[in-house]
Design an enzyme around this catalytic site. Structure first.
Site, PDB file in Angstrom:
ATOM      1  N   HIS A 307     -65.577  20.198   6.695  1.00  0.00           N
ATOM      2  CA  HIS A 307     -64.342  19.241   6.688  1.00  0.00           C
ATOM      3  C   HIS A 307     -64.860  17.779   6.606  1.00  0.00           C
ATOM      4  CE1 HIS A 307     -60.730  17.026   7.676  1.00  0.00           C
ATOM      5  NE2 HIS A 307     -59.866  18.126   7.281  1.00  0.00           N
ATOM      6  N   ASP A 364     -57.335  25.668   6.030  1.00  0.00           N
ATOM      7  CA  ASP A 364     -57.085  26.667   4.874  1.00  0.00           C
ATOM      8  C   ASP A 364     -57.625  27.953   4.983  1.00  0.00           C
ATOM      9  OD1 ASP A 364     -57.527  23.718   3.000  1.00  0.00           O
ATOM     10  OD2 ASP A 364     -55.688  24.909   3.246  1.00  0.00           O
TER      11      ASP A 364
HETATM   12  C1  SDX Z   1     -58.444  20.056   3.165  1.00  0.00           C
HETATM   13  O1  SDX Z   1     -59.423  15.296   4.550  1.00  0.00           O
HETATM   14  C2  SDX Z   1     -58.282  16.069   4.878  1.00  0.00           C
HETATM   15  O2  SDX Z   1     -57.939  15.881   5.969  1.00  0.00           O
HETATM   16  C3  SDX Z   1     -57.971  17.441   4.354  1.00  0.00           C
HETATM   17  C4  SDX Z   1     -57.199  18.280   4.962  1.00  0.00           C
HETATM   18  C5  SDX Z   1     -55.973  17.899   5.248  1.00  0.00           C
HETATM   19  O3  SDX Z   1     -55.287  18.558   6.008  1.00  0.00           O
HETATM   20  O4  SDX Z   1     -55.505  16.974   4.176  1.00  0.00           O
HETATM   21  O5  SDX Z   1     -57.829  18.815   6.134  1.00  0.00           O
HETATM   22  C6  SDX Z   1     -57.295  19.834   4.030  1.00  0.00           C
HETATM   23  O6  SDX Z   1     -58.589  19.805   2.330  1.00  0.00           O
HETATM   24  C7  SDX Z   1     -59.371  20.984   4.333  1.00  0.00           C
HETATM   25  C8  SDX Z   1     -60.797  21.279   3.390  1.00  0.00           C
HETATM   26  C9  SDX Z   1     -60.522  22.522   2.391  1.00  0.00           C
HETATM   27  N1  SDX Z   1     -61.617  22.584   1.663  1.00  0.00           N
HETATM   28  C10 SDX Z   1     -62.428  23.660   1.720  1.00  0.00           C
HETATM   29  O7  SDX Z   1     -62.335  24.500   2.448  1.00  0.00           O
HETATM   30  C11 SDX Z   1     -63.379  23.604   0.546  1.00  0.00           C
HETATM   31  C12 SDX Z   1     -64.909  24.049   0.889  1.00  0.00           C
HETATM   32  N2  SDX Z   1     -65.216  22.949   1.681  1.00  0.00           N
HETATM   33  C13 SDX Z   1     -65.960  21.994   1.183  1.00  0.00           C
HETATM   34  O8  SDX Z   1     -66.182  21.835   0.021  1.00  0.00           O
HETATM   35  C14 SDX Z   1     -66.324  20.716   2.069  1.00  0.00           C
HETATM   36  O9  SDX Z   1     -66.578  21.090   3.358  1.00  0.00           O
HETATM   37  C15 SDX Z   1     -65.494  19.399   1.963  1.00  0.00           C
HETATM   38  C16 SDX Z   1     -64.950  19.168   0.630  1.00  0.00           C
HETATM   39  C17 SDX Z   1     -64.124  19.976   2.952  1.00  0.00           C
HETATM   40  C18 SDX Z   1     -65.892  18.365   2.817  1.00  0.00           C
HETATM   41  O10 SDX Z   1     -67.079  17.731   1.917  1.00  0.00           O
HETATM   42  P1  SDX Z   1     -67.766  16.567   2.289  1.00  0.00           P
HETATM   43  O11 SDX Z   1     -67.322  15.968   3.693  1.00  0.00           O
HETATM   44  O12 SDX Z   1     -68.015  15.748   1.289  1.00  0.00           O
HETATM   45  O13 SDX Z   1     -69.179  17.197   2.912  1.00  0.00           O
HETATM   46  P2  SDX Z   1     -70.388  17.566   1.930  1.00  0.00           P
HETATM   47  O14 SDX Z   1     -69.764  18.223   0.486  1.00  0.00           O
HETATM   48  O15 SDX Z   1     -71.172  16.315   1.639  1.00  0.00           O
HETATM   49  O16 SDX Z   1     -71.085  18.611   2.650  1.00  0.00           O
HETATM   50  C19 SDX Z   1     -72.175  18.248   3.550  1.00  0.00           C
HETATM   51  C20 SDX Z   1     -73.158  19.509   3.428  1.00  0.00           C
HETATM   52  C21 SDX Z   1     -73.635  19.695   2.219  1.00  0.00           C
HETATM   53  O17 SDX Z   1     -74.917  20.267   2.330  1.00  0.00           O
HETATM   54  P3  SDX Z   1     -76.301  19.520   2.308  1.00  0.00           P
HETATM   55  O18 SDX Z   1     -76.227  18.776   0.999  1.00  0.00           O
HETATM   56  O19 SDX Z   1     -76.126  18.571   3.366  1.00  0.00           O
HETATM   57  O20 SDX Z   1     -77.621  20.387   2.412  1.00  0.00           O
HETATM   58  O21 SDX Z   1     -72.651  20.745   4.009  1.00  0.00           O
HETATM   59  C22 SDX Z   1     -72.676  21.647   3.007  1.00  0.00           C
HETATM   60  C23 SDX Z   1     -72.882  20.877   1.636  1.00  0.00           C
HETATM   61  O22 SDX Z   1     -73.237  21.526   0.604  1.00  0.00           O
HETATM   62  N3  SDX Z   1     -71.072  22.222   2.815  1.00  0.00           N
HETATM   63  C24 SDX Z   1     -70.967  23.556   2.343  1.00  0.00           C
HETATM   64  C25 SDX Z   1     -69.533  23.651   2.526  1.00  0.00           C
HETATM   65  N4  SDX Z   1     -69.024  22.597   3.078  1.00  0.00           N
HETATM   66  C26 SDX Z   1     -69.961  21.542   3.022  1.00  0.00           C
HETATM   67  N5  SDX Z   1     -71.704  24.568   1.988  1.00  0.00           N
HETATM   68  C27 SDX Z   1     -71.207  25.674   2.070  1.00  0.00           C
HETATM   69  N6  SDX Z   1     -69.846  26.186   2.123  1.00  0.00           N
HETATM   70  C28 SDX Z   1     -68.927  25.030   2.539  1.00  0.00           C
HETATM   71  N7  SDX Z   1     -67.596  25.047   2.604  1.00  0.00           N
END
Ligand code: SDX
Length: 428
Positions: A307, A364
């Site tokens: 998140h 989710d």
């Molecule tokens: C919602 O914003 C809100 O409030 C949203 C929400 C709401 O109520 O409106 O809460 C609803 O959208 C919840 C999120 C649902 N999405 C997912 O479940 C999709 C999977 N999650 C990710 O794609 C990710 O965690 C995000 C998009 C939710 C957040 O991404 P960020 O904050 O941009 O973080 P990032 O992509 O920069 O990740 C940081 C690190 C990275 O690794 P490094 O480059 O540091 O090595 O964490 C890793 C990412 O690769 N990472 C994951 C991951 N989420 C982040 N690796 C594997 N699986 C994951 N799910």
């Protein structure tokens, strides 16, 4: 805490006010940065460090896993309130009295019909159309049938637009699902409660009486409350910036629906179920999917994990996880997918990659398991998210318009070609 922040650029110092929120959050007010410094701006891809507005609606603390709507904790609201009460709270700022809630619901009921021509728009979609695309289109189309709700400059006009969309949106949600299943469109009944009527419209079969199931009503009511608002997330920011051009409420909501559809945002609840199904098909091989999630060469992410703000448990995920057990056992549903989800969660919470990045289950991760147990098709999961988020979007749009906030128009840092003279095609 000093009330000024100092920035030094090329040996010159600039001061900017520090503003403190009601929960002691600290922000630097840079609205005069470009003017004071002769053109310097900030850059912050994804706005990870940038506040777009001040807001009095929802507070969340990502480190502590706290979520409150207008000061009330999500735990108490999910336990003690119903969805329409929470909608009123988010939009108008206070929990309604019995009379205020009754009046609010009866005003909504007055608008719980849509122009019959909307059916013609719905008919034009193929059954294969994704429900989120249908819902975004129908919501935008509402403006054509309700032009008065486009320019809202008075509390009364605003109120009328709000009860109008709260009355019509559940119909669009139900019709979107029924269209996909070739079922005749149903209006439900104004004698039913708000959430009862949603279930009636979604599930009433033309040749049978529909019996209300208290378990389903309570489960949906709680899920909608948990999804109702979440401060400046992607889709809410979309609703606010769309409305900041003075585009109408309905088209601003339609823009929010489109943003929510993305699998990184609300579309994740559908993606989670598809992922869990794939793991089940793979004989429950969670290790393979954990490895994929950590493989930088693999675009796969563990859906429902991580998140932007929560670097601790998403409080909503905790409540939904507990509710999943309760609802499934009340419904007598034994879904192996729930066990796979719990196994995956346990594995991820013990995995260094996830621990280092503070990746926890989000809203989710478990919600789809309940929706599925309720008989809601996977492709409708994000539509249910939109149904829950509707009052949050409305409250944020209303706050932005009532505060007469300026049109949203971010700057950029240009990194393209510098000036070059036109080259005739014969010379290219
Ligand atoms: C919602 O914003 C809100 O409030 C949203 C929400 C709401 O109520 O409106 O809460 C609803 O959208 C919840 C999120 C649902 N999405 C997912 O479940 C999709 C999977 N999650 C990710 O794609 C990710 O965690 C995000 C998009 C939710 C957040 O991404 P960020 O904050 O941009 O973080 P990032 O992509 O920069 O990740 C940081 C690190 C990275 O690794 P490094 O480059 O540091 O090595 O964490 C890793 C990412 O690769 N990472 C994951 C991951 N989420 C982040 N690796 C594997 N699986 C994951 N799910």
């Amino acid at each position: 805490m000093s009330d000024k922040a100092t920035l030094e650029i090329n040996g010159k110092k600039y001061e900017f006010p520090i503003v403190i929120g009601s929960e002691n959050e600290v922000a630097i007010d840079i609205k005069n940065l470009r003017g004071d410094t002769g053109g310097v701006i900030t850059i912050d891809p994804g706005y990870k460090n940038t506040g777009s507005c001040e807001s009095a609606i929802t507070f969340l603390d990502g480190e502590k896993g706290i979520l409150r709507y207008r000061g009330y904790s999500i735990e108490e609201l999910a336990e003690k309130a119903d969805f329409l009460e929470v909608a009123y709270l988010l939009i108008f700022g206070e929990l309604p009295t019995q009379d205020e809630l009754y009046q609010f619901h009866s005003d909504i009921k007055k608008h719980s019909v849509v122009d019959d021509d909307v059916k013609k728009i719905l008919d034009a979609f193929p059954k294969s159309a994704h429900p989120m695309g249908v819902l975004a289109s129908l919501t935008s189309a509402l403006t054509a049938f309700n032009p008065s709700s486009v320019n809202v400059d008075s509390e009364e006009e605003m109120y009328n637009a709000i009860v109008r969309i709260l009355g019509k949106f559940p119909i669009l949600v139900a019709w979107t699902m029924r269209k996909k299943h070739g079922m005749p469109l149903d209006y439900g009944s104004s004698s039913l409660g708000y959430v009862e009527n949603i279930l009636h419209m979604m599930f009433k079969r033309p040749n049978e009486d529909y019996t209300q199931n208290k378990i389903l009503i309570n489960a949906l009511d709680k899920l909608l409350i948990l999804h109702a608002d979440h401060e400046q997330n992607c889709s809410t920011s979309t609703v606010r910036i769309t409305g900041s051009s003075h585009a109408g409420l309905f088209v601003s909501l339609s823009a929010g629906i489109s943003a929510l559809w993305g699998p990184l945002h609300g579309g994740a609840n559908q993606a989670v179920l598809e992922m869990l199904e794939a793991i089940k098909e793979d004989g429950g091989d969670t290790k393979k999917y954990m490895a994929k999630a950590k493989d930088k060469d693999d675009p796969f992410r563990l859906m429902g994990f991580g998140h932007r703000v929560y670097k601790n448990f998403d409080p909503r995920a905790k409540i939904i996880k507990a509710a999943a057990d309760e609802v499934l056992s009340d419904l007598g549903v034994d879904d192996p997918i729930l066990d796979i989800a719990k196994g995956l969660e346990k594995e991820a919470l013990e995995d260094q990659y996830f621990v280092d990045r503070k990746l926890y289950p989000n809203v989710d991760f478990y919600s789809g398991i309940i929706y599925r147990a309720m008989g809601i098709p996977t492709e409708m999961f994000t539509v249910m998210f939109a149904l829950g988020r509707l009052p949050g979007w409305i409250s944020q749009w209303r706050e932005m318009r009532m505060r007469k906030e300026p049109i949203g128009r971010p700057r950029q840092l240009y990194t393209g070609e510098t000036y070059r003279p036109f080259k005739d095609i014969s010379k290219r």
